[in-house]
Every structure is written in C-alpha cells, then in structure tokens.
Scaffold this motif. Sequence first.
Motif, PDB file in Angstrom:
ATOM      1  N   ARG A   1    -102.748  46.058  64.228  1.00 14.65           N
ATOM      2  CA  ARG A   1    -103.496  46.824  65.362  1.00 14.65           C
ATOM      3  C   ARG A   1    -104.166  48.056  64.617  1.00 14.65           C
ATOM      4  O   ARG A   1    -104.154  49.210  65.437  1.00 14.65           O
ATOM      5  CB  ARG A   1    -102.255  47.498  66.207  1.00 14.65           C
TER       6      ARG A   1
ATOM      7  N   GLY B   1     -96.722  36.420  75.093  1.00 12.38           N
ATOM      8  CA  GLY B   1     -95.744  37.611  74.777  1.00 12.38           C
ATOM      9  C   GLY B   1     -96.107  38.088  73.543  1.00 12.38           C
ATOM     10  O   GLY B   1     -95.370  38.881  73.031  1.00 12.38           O
ATOM     11  N   SER B   2     -97.081  37.736  72.643  1.00 13.16           N
ATOM     12  CA  SER B   2     -97.021  37.827  71.445  1.00 13.16           C
ATOM     13  C   SER B   2     -98.570  38.791  70.818  1.00 13.16           C
ATOM     14  O   SER B   2     -99.143  37.873  70.541  1.00 13.16           O
ATOM     15  CB  SER B   2     -96.817  37.190  70.514  1.00 13.16           C
ATOM     16  N   PRO B   3     -98.793  39.753  71.337  1.00 13.57           N
ATOM     17  CA  PRO B   3    -100.129  40.424  70.991  1.00 13.57           C
ATOM     18  C   PRO B   3    -100.013  40.895  69.689  1.00 13.57           C
ATOM     19  O   PRO B   3     -98.762  40.810  68.805  1.00 13.57           O
ATOM     20  CB  PRO B   3    -100.119  41.823  71.907  1.00 13.57           C
TER      21      PRO B   3
ATOM     22  N   GLU C   1     -96.450  33.979  65.212  1.00 11.51           N
ATOM     23  CA  GLU C   1     -94.750  33.909  65.313  1.00 11.51           C
ATOM     24  C   GLU C   1     -94.217  33.553  64.043  1.00 11.51           C
ATOM     25  O   GLU C   1     -93.249  33.543  63.882  1.00 11.51           O
ATOM     26  CB  GLU C   1     -94.326  32.803  66.759  1.00 11.51           C
TER      27      GLU C   1
ATOM     28  N   HIS D   1     -90.054  38.383  59.735  1.00  8.67           N
ATOM     29  CA  HIS D   1     -89.772  39.403  59.919  1.00  8.67           C
ATOM     30  C   HIS D   1     -88.334  39.826  60.453  1.00  8.67           C
ATOM     31  O   HIS D   1     -87.682  40.293  59.961  1.00  8.67           O
ATOM     32  CB  HIS D   1     -90.664  40.354  60.634  1.00  8.67           C
TER      33      HIS D   1
ATOM     34  N   GLU E   1     -94.103  36.720  62.611  1.00  6.29           N
ATOM     35  CA  GLU E   1     -93.039  37.391  63.202  1.00  6.29           C
ATOM     36  C   GLU E   1     -91.680  36.892  62.811  1.00  6.29           C
ATOM     37  O   GLU E   1     -90.509  37.647  62.706  1.00  6.29           O
ATOM     38  CB  GLU E   1     -92.978  37.366  64.652  1.00  6.29           C
TER      39      GLU E   1
ATOM     40  N   ARG F   1     -99.498  42.646  66.159  1.00  6.51           N
ATOM     41  CA  ARG F   1     -98.203  43.550  65.760  1.00  6.51           C
ATOM     42  C   ARG F   1     -98.758  44.771  65.209  1.00  6.51           C
ATOM     43  O   ARG F   1     -99.830  44.623  64.580  1.00  6.51           O
ATOM     44  CB  ARG F   1     -97.348  42.738  64.821  1.00  6.51           C
TER      45      ARG F   1
ATOM     46  N   SER G   1     -94.007  49.855  61.788  1.00  2.53           N
ATOM     47  CA  SER G   1     -93.629  50.378  63.295  1.00  2.53           C
ATOM     48  C   SER G   1     -93.470  51.759  63.014  1.00  2.53           C
ATOM     49  O   SER G   1     -92.357  52.236  63.717  1.00  2.53           O
ATOM     50  CB  SER G   1     -92.549  49.465  63.456  1.00  2.53           C
TER      51      SER G   1
END
Lengths: 587, 381
Positions: free
Chosen positions: A413, A11-13, A484, A490, A487, A15, A19
């Motif tokens: 990305r 579940g962690s493509p 992760e 963050h 992440e 980032r 944002s």
Amino acid sequence: MSILTAPRQQGSPPREFGSGRGANIFRRWLPTIILGVILGYLVVIPLALLVLGSFKPTGLLFDPGFTLRHYIELYGNPNTYVLLGTSAVFAFGSTLFALVLGAALAWLAERTDMPGRRPVRFLVILPMAMPPVLLAIGWGLLLSPRIGLINTALRDAFGIDQPLLNIYSMGGMIFVQAISMVPTAYLMLAPAFRNMDPALEEAALASGAKPFRVVTRVVLPLLWPSLLAAGAFILVVGFTVFDIPGILGMPVGIYVLSSEIYFQSSPPAGLPNYGGISALASVFLVILFALSWYYQRQTNRSQRYVTISGKASRARQFQLGAWKWVATGMVALYFIVGVFGPLIVLAWTSLLPYYAGFSTDMLSRLTLDNHVALASNPSVLGAAVNSIVVAVVAATVVTLLSAAISWVVVRSRARGRKVFDMLAFLPLAVPHTMIGLALIFVYLTFTAVPVYGTIWILVIAFVTCYISFGTRSTNSVLFQISGELEESAHTSGAGWMRTFREITLPLMRPALIAVWIWVAAHAMRELSAALMLQGRDNAVFPTLLWGYWDAGQATVAAAAGVWLIGALFVFVILTAVFGRKKKGDFR
Amino acid sequence: MNPMLEIRALVKDYIPASEREAKAPAKPAVDHVDLIVERGEFFTLLGPSGCGKTTTLRSVAGLETPTSGEIRIADAVVFGERRVVPTHKRDIAMVFQSYAIWPHMSVRQNVAFPLRAARLPKAEINERVDEALRMVHLEAYADRPATALSGGQQQRVAFARAVVRRAKLLLLDEPLSNLDAKLRIEMREELRTLQRQLGITTIFVTHDQEEALSLSDRIAVMRNGKVVEVGVPEQLYLEPSHSFTAQFIGQAQLWPVQADGPGAARTPFGRVEVGSAPAGDGPFDLFVRPEHFQLHPPGAVGPNRFEGEVVKTSFSGKFAEIDVHVEGIQLRVEALAGRHAHAGDRVVVEFPREHCRLVLREDPAGLAEIVPGVPGLELVV
C-alpha cells in the motif's frame, strides 16, 4: 481451481509494507523512496532532460537562456509535417497489414480444421529469433532493385529492364515491418479466439442468424477489445521502430521519426542540433503517450472480456472443406516469406566471396572466408563478449527490478505505487533511438558519472527500454498468486525478507525465467539504442553488423547475421522449453 | 489469570477504493469492538458477510492496521497508540479460508516452515513436524507435493502448519467453508477434538451458525462492525437479548410488542406472559421458536393460549410444520410428527411462558438486510 490462482478473498486487501507507525514511518516510506529513485533515474530524468533540452538555445541543459525557437522552427518547417505524415503512413500501414495477417493466422490455427494447425502454434514464435534488422537486410538482398535475387531472376525470365519490385520504398518498409509484427499480433489475438465462448456463436446461429451476420454481429464485437489492444501496441512499435526504416528507408531518403532522430544526431559535419532534435522528439512523445495510455486501457478491457468464459469448452471448429489446403499453403507461404526466405538468402550470401544471385556457377565458389574473417577479427570477439555481458546484466537487472516494482504496485500500500506502475510502463512508448538520445543528454550533462561510451550506458539504456515488458509480465503473475500465500508466511512467523525469498520469488519463478530470456534475447539483437550510444569501447554485435552493411560489405554482414540468428534461436528454444506449462506444474 | 486476548474500542475505517467513493460518508468496517477471550477458550466471531468479523480477526493477526483501539495478546500490547507489532512477531498462528498451502513445497516443507522461520535446530524441527503430521493423520503424505492432496487433506496441512508453532493464539478464518457438507461435519469434530487436546486458545470466524453452536465455548454475534451480543451457545439460542441474535441463530418469529408490567407484554394476539425480559426500555419484540409452541384441541382455553385456524401443514420426517392463523397473523409451529393437524382445523396455540422472551428490537432497515439470507425466517411487523 489450483491454489495459486484462487481469487483474492474479499477480506484481504493489499497489506501495508511493514506495519509501522510513528517511529516506523521511515520503513513505510522506504519502498517509495527506493523505487522513486530508481525509476526517476531510469525514466524521469532522461525524458525530462530531453524535453527541457528543447527549450535551450543549444539544446544542452547547463547552457544559459530559454527559447521557443526550436518549436517555432519545427512548426514553420514543412518537412516536419512530411515527417509526421511519413511516420503515420508507415505505422498505420504496417499495423493494418500485420493485424489482418495475424488475425487470419490466429483464426486458422485456433478455430478451423486446417491441416498443420498444431505445428503452426509452435512455429509462430520462430520469427522472433529473426531480428528486424536482419529481416530488412535479408529482404534487401532479395528485392533490391539492382541486385535483389528475385528481381534479377524475374528480369532474366521476362527480359524486362525495369526492376519489378523495389523493397527500398514505403511499400517495402510496410511489408517487412508487418511481417516482423505478425507473431506479436498472433500471440495477442490467439487467446481471444481460443477463449471465445462457443455458446455465444451457437446462440446466434440458433436464433436464425446467417454465418456472415454471426461474424459481424457476434464474433467481431467480442474480438474488438483484443483487436484494439493489439492494434494500439503494434502501432506504438510502428512509430518507434528504427531497424527497418533505417535499413530500407534511409538509403533512399525516406525518413520516419526514429531514423530522423538517428540521422540528425550523427550529422556528416559539425555538432548535432540537439535543441531541434529534442523539440521534434517531445512532439512525438505526446502522441506516443496518448497511444500507450489507450493501449493500457484496452488491455484491461480485453482481459475483462476474456475472463467471461473460463469454461473448458472447446471452441466450435470451422470446416474449411476444400479450402483447407489453400489455407495451409498460405500459412506455409508466410513462413517462407517471414523466416526461411531471408534466412536462406543470408546464409547463401555469407558464403559468397562477393555478392551475387543464386546460380550453379557460384556453387563452386562458395567459401567460408567471411566466417573465418569474422572469427579471426579481435574486435568481433570483443563485440560478442560485450553483447553477452550487456544482455546478461540487463536481463538480470530488469528481472529483479520488475519483481520488486510489481510487488510494490500489486501487493503493498506504499505511497505512489500507481505512479510507479505508470513510470515503468512509459518507456514502451519511447523510440529506442530517443532513449539513446536522452541518455546522451544525461551523461553529457552529468559527466561525473563516467559511463558515456562504455557498455554500461548500454545496460542502462536497455533496462529502460525493457522495464515495461518486464513489469507487465510480473504484474500479471503477481495478480494470479493469492495474497494469502504471503500472509500465511507472516502468520507463520516469517519476516518480510524470508517471505519474499522463500515464498514470493519461488512462486514467481516461471514468469521470472521467461522475462529473463525474453530480455536477454532482445538485448542481444537491440540495434537502435546501441547505435545512438556507440562509442569507442562499446561495440555490440548488432552495431558491428550495421557497420559492415553500411560500409557495403554485405557478405560479411550476412555472416555476422547468421551467427546472431544462431544465438537467438537458442534463446527462442529456451523460451519455448521454459515458457511452456509443465505437467504437474502448479500454475 | 489474565485473559489471552483483549480487544478494546477497536475501530477500522473503511478505506475508499477511489477518490469518488471517498466523498461518500465512510462506514467503519469495525466500529468500537470490545472483546475478551479467556485462556483455552474456543471463541467464535459469528455474523453475516460484511459484519467486520474477518477484519477483526485480521487486525489481531496484524494483517490489517486498525484506525484506533488496542489489542493485547497475553498482556502484551500488539496494537496501540504507540506500538504496532508486525505480524511475524506476534505469538499467533492462522488458518486461512483458502488454506494458503504453498504449492512449491512438499507437505513436510509446508509444516516445517514456521519452525525454520523460528530458527529451531533441525532435529527438533523434524520431531515436531512428525508429531504435527501424526496429529492430523497425514504422516504417510509427508513427502508428497502439497498440491497433490485433496481439499480436506490440504485443510489438515494448513492446520498442522498452524499448530506446529505452539503459538498462544490460533486464528481460524472460515477454514471449513471450502469443504463439501459431509467433510465439513467430519472436520468440525476433528477440529474440536484437536483444540481440546492442545488446549490452545482459538478465535474462529464463521457465518455458519450451526458450526458456531457446535464448536464454540462462547460466541460473539457481530453485525455492521459492532458486537451485538456475547454468550455461550445455549444462552444465545434459548435466551437471546437481541432480535438480531434471535433471527441469525436458528429460526425465530418476532412480533413487535409493548411491555405490560415486568412479566407480560401486550401483543397483537392479546396479553402474553413472558419468562424474562432484557434490561432496558425497549422497544421490544416478542420472540418464540417454532418448536416451542404447544398445540391443543379447540376450547382448551387458558393464559397464553390463542385459538386459530390451520392454513397449511407440511411434513418433513421428524417434524411437521404447521402454519396457523391467529388473529389474522400467521405463525409457524413445529411439532413432532404424529400429532397431525389438517388445513382448516381449529386449534389452540399455547405460547409457553418459559419460552416467551422479550428481545431488544433492531431497527427494521437493519433487519431487512439479513432476512433473505436466513431460511425459514418470518418477520411480522
């Protein structure tokens, strides 16, 4: 499994950077813009100017007109095909030889009971402290037809007039180039031998296959991707290397691509034919890009293969029997030939008042004059300082830039990240003489940036030369660090800067140190780009050495070589210390 | 008081990995999800892998940028048409499946990091870190390197690091799934106690129905990017409205039926009176849990009673599992051990009216996806 290498969760493509949306659109494009400018400046502009120059009558960009004349002349000239053929013979010959030696060494050290296999695994990195230019000079001193130590010894022993071996030949160039690539071949092949699942071989043996059949049907197919990847890489180096063809080929009129570019860029009289050179360079660029694309595809494939067996099972050990001492002898011979022979002859020569072979007569005449002369020459000191400054700055820039590029390529990305990855990889395929040539174009065109002839143009050239190595290393370490970990910083309330500074960089630190040392060592020994960009104030140690050798002062060149090797040994030992996994390390 | 978390019409489109895949019709990972989580609640997103629960949670954390919809935390919009608050400015804390403990820091440094990021004074940081470590019983390990801890201890560090911030919302992404079975149950209870003690609103993602039932105040069952049903654990277990919920939580047997008036259904066995039916027109399945059947001797006729033949029994300690053929259909009865039946015996199976429910039928194709993953599940169509 340690935390660091934990696989990315499903579940962690990657980032998105920031944002943002709407007003934040600028932030989203920021990394794309910054890296686009840097890589454009370092890679795209030089190569584009090089290619564009080949369509200009004078080869200079701002001169009027377009022409295909350079290409027509190039294809109409039979020498072009001779050059292509010579370059190919040299590249393929040395690749084949280096692969055979490297694979044999890897197999002996990893899969047999050869005595001394453990020291071999450590010693194999030593030849890396031996710059190709000094390897070539060392072998020139050993096997030159007239004054080579081995040749004179053989002549005296057998009373033959003709020199037996001549290193100034295609065979000699291939031999020395192969010797210099053996450590690379070993390092690329050893993991494949080491990680090969012994169960696969045992299964074949248990099915009744004879050992020879096991090798041809099981071992070779498993090794094939690694062999192809190593082969493609060594082939690219064979097409791009300058030092060895420059020292051993040019004096006897054997030219390959890189030495041809150097030769034509510094003609005895008049302005160089920049248009013709860049047309020639452009043709080779196509071949080299194809090769490096193939290499990248192969490495991806071989990594897939290797990961099949992550188990800790020890590979089956092949019993050499009585042959094991023969094997040790052969390996020892390699180290004598590859490292100690050239090293000893350089050290010996550096202590002579004039060049002569080994003899008891000369022992009494040994002198430190060459070393004293070097040490008291202010231009030597200047070159040494230049070398250190260039190496330190280039290594630091490459390390930081690689970390940033890899972060964008692997984690973010951001638009265009795949293009950046490719651009950072491309310079691998460009001969360093060609990078030097391209930078001449750039700074003769944009004279507003006054770096031509200074050490800063060397820094720019070296950063371009080594960014591909840097990004490959940092890419792979970032792939190993679970996303992760960032992440969770963050979600702990840390912004982008704090996360990069306190989490990402420290986790990458071992890899970054390794990159820094590698680049610094290579920048210190880099000859070809430095030679192309040589100006009044930017002499570095390798160009100084080349100058002495070119002027026939073999003994002074040898003394400078001894100093350079001494400095590089320090770096190689540092690499060994920092590069090894420490106990309790989190990797 | 307003809810702590509101999710409205959240959509996250699947991002194709390559151009080739882009041509295939993309299915959204999250498809118009609406959820409301009250203050202090322990709220669980439950569903099979790929159902969109993790994507929903990561959207709340700001680790994914949804395609559309709105997310509010304590009334503040963190994602909407015109506003995207970056992760580190959202008032949340998160525990990851891999724990994501920073290996280059000690336990204390790990736990102190969120407070340093918030630029708190040093004394306060120390005090709160000590408190958090005491809470997870790791005060003795404060100065160890984080990697020198066992899996369960790393899990506690991750939890301490999350609660030390005193964020409004605690997000847990399958935090127990990397632990072994015994430790998982231990940690489950500890987690529940801590959450109650702190009163922190918690969103918990799991695919383990047992975990969800024992921990949650409320559960949202998700499937294919959509929320199927939201309810308290007892309600979802005993009175599900959807056949998917019935099968995903616990064991269930379902038969396609037609409603026959308000309190009954026409079933393959005959007419069955049911306790309740959900609103809507169906199509419906009849749903009975194996432990709710009653067994009677042959001849004990009555409403909701059908005679059949025992084909197989298996004894598992507390329960006996008895497979009975009724009208050519096999059904499983779970009875307390002791009341033995043997293969070949004739028995009467009672479908107790209060335990018979009509649930909304999912499309069979959708069900087939999940059947292999759920043990003891039998689907008779």
